[in-house]
Design an enzyme around this catalytic site. Structure first.
Site, short mmCIF file in Angstrom:
data_model
loop_
_atom_site.label_atom_id
_atom_site.label_comp_id
_atom_site.label_asym_id
_atom_site.label_seq_id
_atom_site.Cartn_x
_atom_site.Cartn_y
_atom_site.Cartn_z
N ARG A 196 0.85 -1.18 0.00
CA ARG A 196 0.00 0.00 0.00
C ARG A 196 0.89 1.23 0.00
O ARG A 196 1.93 1.27 0.66
CB ARG A 196 -0.94 0.03 1.21
CG ARG A 196 -2.16 -0.89 1.11
CD ARG A 196 -3.11 -0.42 0.01
NE ARG A 196 -4.35 -1.19 -0.05
CZ ARG A 196 -4.53 -2.27 -0.79
NH1 ARG A 196 -3.52 -2.73 -1.53
NH2 ARG A 196 -5.69 -2.89 -0.80
N GLU A 205 -2.99 15.39 -0.20
CA GLU A 205 -3.06 14.32 -1.20
C GLU A 205 -2.56 14.81 -2.56
O GLU A 205 -1.84 14.10 -3.26
CB GLU A 205 -4.49 13.81 -1.32
CG GLU A 205 -4.94 12.95 -0.15
CD GLU A 205 -6.39 12.52 -0.25
OE1 GLU A 205 -6.64 11.31 -0.30
OE2 GLU A 205 -7.27 13.40 -0.30
N HIS A 265 -1.31 -0.20 -9.97
CA HIS A 265 -2.04 -1.05 -9.03
C HIS A 265 -2.64 -2.25 -9.74
O HIS A 265 -3.84 -2.53 -9.67
CB HIS A 265 -3.13 -0.25 -8.31
CG HIS A 265 -3.48 -0.83 -6.97
ND1 HIS A 265 -3.84 -0.07 -5.89
CD2 HIS A 265 -3.54 -2.11 -6.53
CE1 HIS A 265 -4.09 -0.84 -4.85
NE2 HIS A 265 -3.91 -2.10 -5.22
#
Length: 349
Positions: free
Chosen positions: A242, A291, A312
């Site tokens: 992650r 972010e 991902h």
């Protein structure tokens, strides 16, 4: 009662059709007691009111199930994520609301391990640099001297299901294995000669460092500006766990200070959701300033030649997708028949 079942982040027709086929085979006549909906979009606090009447919700990694979303899930009894990680779900809020939560812990252990090892080989043999040079019609060997992996030391941070699979594969290559974990696996010690050490020792002694722990509060920035200073100058670094486990500023510092010159590969990274939504033209102002900042800093790594990003996809193979579909259908079918799940699920906080 008619059960309303909603799948989110489903884009492919083959996936929808296979779910429907499996449900018909498993539920038989009980399929008439269900209404099944598929949505390409994510589930989040901006659209949750449209879906508050769903009884069973199935999501993937990009849906953000925070406390606001949970509050608006009026009729939801079961929430399933088609991922191993649950960092995108406020599990405690779900428990308080009486919503059962299930994740998918086993469908992609070998799949993710194989992708991780593929990234290790790609960095060791400078494949990205070679491909980039060839696109420019440069077929020289400059910058392309690689390394043998046989005899090198790999450090695995986290030896759960995926970490254990990585140990199995690299042992077959002939690598030495260091590992760190809160619960050492004695079977790995016996079968693959894994040596458990503390994190600092692993970072100091490993030629290849692989991050494979789950993400929760205690693993946030587990790799940071302080301990990154311990790594070898020519070490390889890989994160397929992650993104927020690794402080992106630590990697930038390392590269600027001649560390990790063997290269960095990341299938997950800080600012991932921002960059994914930007790619799909879905930016809607739902992200924090931090972010956005993390996403920009992640992008800055592209200025370095031996950096590999994959979007991902470590879990994403035909076989793994079929396994997760079988698993989802099994969980939903058992819940519809018995109001219980077939497995007990463990979550990290």
């Amino acid at each position: 009662m008619i059960w309303k079942i909603g799948f989110f982040e489903i884009e492919k027709d083959w996936e929808k059709n296979l779910y429907l086929k499996k449900f018909k085979e498993t539920l038989k006549e009980k399929i008439e007691d269900t209404e099944i909906y598929f949505y390409e979009e994510t589930l989040n606090e901006n659209n949750v009111k449209r879906f508050r009447d769903l009884n069973i919700i199935i999501i993937h990694a990009e849906s953000k199930i925070n406390s606001t979303v949970v509050e608006n899930l009026v009729d939801t009894k079961l929430l399933i994520t088609r991922t191993t990680g649950t960092d995108h779900i406020d599990v405690l809020s779900c428990e308080k609301k009486g919503i059962l939560v299930a994740n998918c812990p086993v469908y992609a252990s070998t799949t993710v391990a194989e992708h991780t090892v593929a990234l290790m080989f790609a960095l060791a043999r400078k494949l990205k640099i070679a491909i980039d040079k060839n696109k420019k019609l440069d077929f020289s060997r400059d910058e392309l001297m690689g390394i043998d992996l046989f005899g090198k030391t790999v450090g695995i941070i986290g030896t759960g299901r995926i970490g254990s699979e990585i140990a199995r594969i690299v042992y077959g290559i002939g690598m030495k294995i260091l590992a760190t974990d809160v619960s050492p696996n004695n079977e790995l010690v016996e079968k693959y000669k894994v040596k458990y050490v503390d994190l600092e020792t692993l970072l100091k002694e490993s030629d290849i460092i692989i991050v494979m722990v789950p993400y929760y509060s205690q693993t946030h920035h587990l790799i940071n500006r302080e301990n990154i200073k311990l790594v070898k100058e020519d070490a390889i670094f890989i994160n397929t766990a992650r993104g927020p486990i690794v402080d992106i500023e630590a990697l930038i510092w390392a590269l600027k200070n001649n560390k990790l010159q063997g290269g960095i590969a990341m299938d997950v990274f800080e600012g991932e959701r921002v960059l994914m939504e930007f790619q799909n033209n879905l930016i809607n102002g739902a992200f924090t300033a931090e972010e956005y900042e993390r996403a920009l800093k992640t992008l800055s790594l592209l200025n370095y030649s031996n950096i590999i990003f994959t979007p991902h996809i470590a879990y994403y193979t035909k076989e793994a997708m079929e396994r997760v579909i079988d698993w989802v259908v099994e969980n939903i079918s058992r819940f519809l028949v018995c109001q219980v799940l077939p497995f007990q699920y463990k979550f990290y906080f």
